[in-house]
Design a protein around this motif. Structure first.
Motif, PDB file in Angstrom:
ATOM      1  N   VAL A  51       0.845  -1.203   0.000  1.00 27.74           N
ATOM      2  CA  VAL A  51       0.000   0.000   0.000  1.00 27.74           C
ATOM      3  C   VAL A  51       0.877   1.249   0.000  1.00 27.74           C
ATOM      4  O   VAL A  51       0.641   2.188  -0.773  1.00 27.74           O
ATOM      5  CB  VAL A  51      -0.972   0.006   1.195  1.00 27.74           C
ATOM      6  N   ALA A  52       1.893   1.282   0.850  1.00 27.29           N
ATOM      7  CA  ALA A  52       2.787   2.443   0.912  1.00 27.29           C
ATOM      8  C   ALA A  52       3.487   2.656  -0.429  1.00 27.29           C
ATOM      9  O   ALA A  52       3.566   3.788  -0.924  1.00 27.29           O
ATOM     10  CB  ALA A  52       3.818   2.251   2.027  1.00 27.29           C
ATOM     11  N   ALA A  53       3.958   1.575  -1.030  1.00 22.64           N
ATOM     12  CA  ALA A  53       4.640   1.683  -2.328  1.00 22.64           C
ATOM     13  C   ALA A  53       3.691   2.192  -3.412  1.00 22.64           C
ATOM     14  O   ALA A  53       4.075   3.040  -4.239  1.00 22.64           O
ATOM     15  CB  ALA A  53       5.224   0.330  -2.726  1.00 22.64           C
ATOM     16  N   LEU A  54       2.464   1.709  -3.416  1.00 23.83           N
ATOM     17  CA  LEU A  54       1.478   2.183  -4.391  1.00 23.83           C
ATOM     18  C   LEU A  54       1.154   3.658  -4.169  1.00 23.83           C
ATOM     19  O   LEU A  54       1.041   4.432  -5.128  1.00 23.83           O
ATOM     20  CB  LEU A  54       0.201   1.346  -4.310  1.00 23.83           C
ATOM     21  N   TYR A  55       1.008   4.044  -2.924  1.00 24.74           N
ATOM     22  CA  TYR A  55       0.725   5.450  -2.607  1.00 24.74           C
ATOM     23  C   TYR A  55       1.842   6.342  -3.152  1.00 24.74           C
ATOM     24  O   TYR A  55       1.588   7.360  -3.796  1.00 24.74           O
ATOM     25  CB  TYR A  55       0.568   5.643  -1.101  1.00 24.74           C
ATOM     26  N   ILE A  56       3.079   5.954  -2.896  1.00 26.96           N
ATOM     27  CA  ILE A  56       4.239   6.738  -3.352  1.00 26.96           C
ATOM     28  C   ILE A  56       4.296   6.774  -4.879  1.00 26.96           C
ATOM     29  O   ILE A  56       4.507   7.837  -5.483  1.00 26.96           O
ATOM     30  CB  ILE A  56       5.542   6.162  -2.771  1.00 26.96           C
ATOM     31  N   ALA A  57       4.112   5.624  -5.523  1.00 26.52           N
ATOM     32  CA  ALA A  57       4.195   5.552  -6.987  1.00 26.52           C
ATOM     33  C   ALA A  57       3.128   6.415  -7.657  1.00 26.52           C
ATOM     34  O   ALA A  57       3.421   7.182  -8.582  1.00 26.52           O
ATOM     35  CB  ALA A  57       4.064   4.102  -7.450  1.00 26.52           C
ATOM     36  N   VAL A  58       1.897   6.316  -7.179  1.00 20.02           N
ATOM     37  CA  VAL A  58       0.822   7.125  -7.756  1.00 20.02           C
ATOM     38  C   VAL A  58       1.094   8.606  -7.506  1.00 20.02           C
ATOM     39  O   VAL A  58       0.906   9.442  -8.397  1.00 20.02           O
ATOM     40  CB  VAL A  58      -0.557   6.695  -7.199  1.00 20.02           C
ATOM     41  N   SER A  59       1.559   8.953  -6.320  1.00 18.89           N
ATOM     42  CA  SER A  59       1.878  10.347  -6.007  1.00 18.89           C
ATOM     43  C   SER A  59       2.993  10.873  -6.906  1.00 18.89           C
ATOM     44  O   SER A  59       2.958  12.026  -7.339  1.00 18.89           O
ATOM     45  CB  SER A  59       2.315  10.495  -4.547  1.00 18.89           C
ATOM     46  N   PHE A  60       3.967  10.038  -7.193  1.00 19.95           N
ATOM     47  CA  PHE A  60       5.076  10.441  -8.052  1.00 19.95           C
ATOM     48  C   PHE A  60       4.576  10.812  -9.448  1.00 19.95           C
ATOM     49  O   PHE A  60       5.004  11.814 -10.023  1.00 19.95           O
ATOM     50  CB  PHE A  60       6.113   9.307  -8.142  1.00 19.95           C
ATOM     51  N   PHE A  61       3.648  10.031  -9.985  1.00 17.18           N
ATOM     52  CA  PHE A  61       3.181  10.272 -11.346  1.00 17.18           C
ATOM     53  C   PHE A  61       2.267  11.489 -11.466  1.00 17.18           C
ATOM     54  O   PHE A  61       2.140  12.055 -12.542  1.00 17.18           O
ATOM     55  CB  PHE A  61       2.515   9.029 -11.921  1.00 17.18           C
ATOM     56  N   ILE A  62       1.644  11.900 -10.378  1.00 11.80           N
ATOM     57  CA  ILE A  62       0.771  13.072 -10.430  1.00 11.80           C
ATOM     58  C   ILE A  62       1.387  14.227  -9.640  1.00 11.80           C
ATOM     59  O   ILE A  62       0.691  15.176  -9.276  1.00 11.80           O
ATOM     60  CB  ILE A  62      -0.654  12.748  -9.905  1.00 11.80           C
ATOM     61  N   GLN A  63       2.678  14.155  -9.405  1.00 11.04           N
ATOM     62  CA  GLN A  63       3.393  15.079  -8.531  1.00 11.04           C
ATOM     63  C   GLN A  63       3.026  16.556  -8.722  1.00 11.04           C
ATOM     64  O   GLN A  63       2.786  17.232  -7.725  1.00 11.04           O
ATOM     65  CB  GLN A  63       4.888  14.887  -8.715  1.00 11.04           C
ATOM     66  N   PRO A  64       2.943  17.091  -9.901  1.00 13.01           N
ATOM     67  CA  PRO A  64       2.648  18.526  -9.997  1.00 13.01           C
ATOM     68  C   PRO A  64       1.264  18.892  -9.449  1.00 13.01           C
ATOM     69  O   PRO A  64       1.036  20.033  -9.071  1.00 13.01           O
ATOM     70  CB  PRO A  64       2.699  18.816 -11.492  1.00 13.01           C
ATOM     71  N   PHE A  65       0.347  17.937  -9.390  1.00 12.49           N
ATOM     72  CA  PHE A  65      -1.016  18.224  -8.957  1.00 12.49           C
ATOM     73  C   PHE A  65      -1.281  17.811  -7.513  1.00 12.49           C
ATOM     74  O   PHE A  65      -2.409  17.867  -7.069  1.00 12.49           O
ATOM     75  CB  PHE A  65      -2.022  17.510  -9.868  1.00 12.49           C
ATOM     76  N   GLY A  66      -0.273  17.403  -6.794  1.00 13.04           N
ATOM     77  CA  GLY A  66      -0.487  16.889  -5.443  1.00 13.04           C
ATOM     78  C   GLY A  66      -0.011  17.776  -4.317  1.00 13.04           C
ATOM     79  O   GLY A  66      -0.214  17.458  -3.158  1.00 13.04           O
ATOM     80  N   PHE A  67       0.608  18.914  -4.655  1.00  9.22           N
ATOM     81  CA  PHE A  67       1.234  19.699  -3.596  1.00  9.22           C
ATOM     82  C   PHE A  67       0.937  21.194  -3.666  1.00  9.22           C
ATOM     83  O   PHE A  67       1.592  21.973  -3.012  1.00  9.22           O
ATOM     84  CB  PHE A  67       2.759  19.500  -3.635  1.00  9.22           C
ATOM     85  N   THR A  68      -0.036  21.600  -4.441  1.00  8.38           N
ATOM     86  CA  THR A  68      -0.331  23.024  -4.575  1.00  8.38           C
ATOM     87  C   THR A  68      -1.657  23.356  -3.898  1.00  8.38           C
ATOM     88  O   THR A  68      -2.253  22.510  -3.249  1.00  8.38           O
ATOM     89  CB  THR A  68      -0.395  23.409  -6.066  1.00  8.38           C
ATOM     90  N   ASN A  69      -2.128  24.591  -4.115  1.00  6.75           N
ATOM     91  CA  ASN A  69      -3.405  24.976  -3.507  1.00  6.75           C
ATOM     92  C   ASN A  69      -4.599  24.381  -4.256  1.00  6.75           C
ATOM     93  O   ASN A  69      -5.708  24.397  -3.758  1.00  6.75           O
ATOM     94  CB  ASN A  69      -3.537  26.496  -3.402  1.00  6.75           C
ATOM     95  N   ILE A  70      -4.369  23.855  -5.434  1.00  2.72           N
ATOM     96  CA  ILE A  70      -5.394  23.089  -6.147  1.00  2.72           C
ATOM     97  C   ILE A  70      -4.820  21.690  -6.274  1.00  2.72           C
ATOM     98  O   ILE A  70      -3.989  21.417  -7.136  1.00  2.72           O
ATOM     99  CB  ILE A  70      -5.713  23.709  -7.524  1.00  2.72           C
TER     100      ILE A  70
END
Length: 161
Positions: free
Chosen positions: A12-31
């Motif tokens: 689960v942790a590995a999947l969470y990290i992998a998915v987050s990596f691929f959508i990285q620009p959209f995961g850390f901003t105000n949107i």
């Protein structure tokens, strides 16, 4: 902790990290549209998945976040609080769909912590930032609910850890 639980949570942790990596620009901003947040629904099927989700959040914030220190406090804290609320409330709710709806609402509301983080880090307006991050979280969790439900039909999360 059993080996089965450890391995399941590691996946689960590995999947969470992998998915987050691929959508990285959209995961850390105000949107935010951090698609990996749909894994938060795993705790409605089995509370033992909290470890994998939290490890995934922690490592994602540690290695991928441009606001590392803030995200390790606020992002990780928001996940802990929301997952624990969902686990506690789920004791009283038997229906999986109702649990996922509650989980979605809890995560959406607690996005005020992320709004505080972004306000402190970038001086973004708190209320507007809460609104935009809450909408993003709601959309991801709402779309993620049927996906996780269908995956559960095949994988049976309650038996995996």
């Amino acid at each position: 902790m059993k080996v089965k639980t450890l391995v399941g949570n590691g996946i689960v942790a590995a999947l969470y990290i992998a998915v987050s990596f691929f959508i990285q620009p959209f995961g850390f901003t105000n949107i935010q549209f951090r698609v990996s947040e749909m894994f938060n629904h795993l705790v409605v099927f089995n509370k033992k998945f909290i470890y994998g989700v939290l490890l995934g959040v922690f490592l994602t914030n540690l290695f991928l976040s441009p606001m590392r220190a803030y995200d390790l406090v606020f992002g990780f804290g928001q996940s802990i609080i929301s997952l624990l609320i969902t686990i506690i409330v789920s004791r009283f709710i038997k229906n999986i769909w109702t649990r996922m709806i509650v989980n979605t609402i809890v995560f959406t509301i607690t996005m005020f912590l992320i709004a505080i983080e972004l306000h402190l880090a970038f001086h973004l307006p708190f209320l507007f930032t809460w609104l935009t991050t809450a909408i993003g979280e709601f959309v991801v969790m709402a779309i993620g609910a049927p996906i996780m439900y269908l995956l559960n039909q095949r994988i049976h999360f309650e038996k995996r850890v």
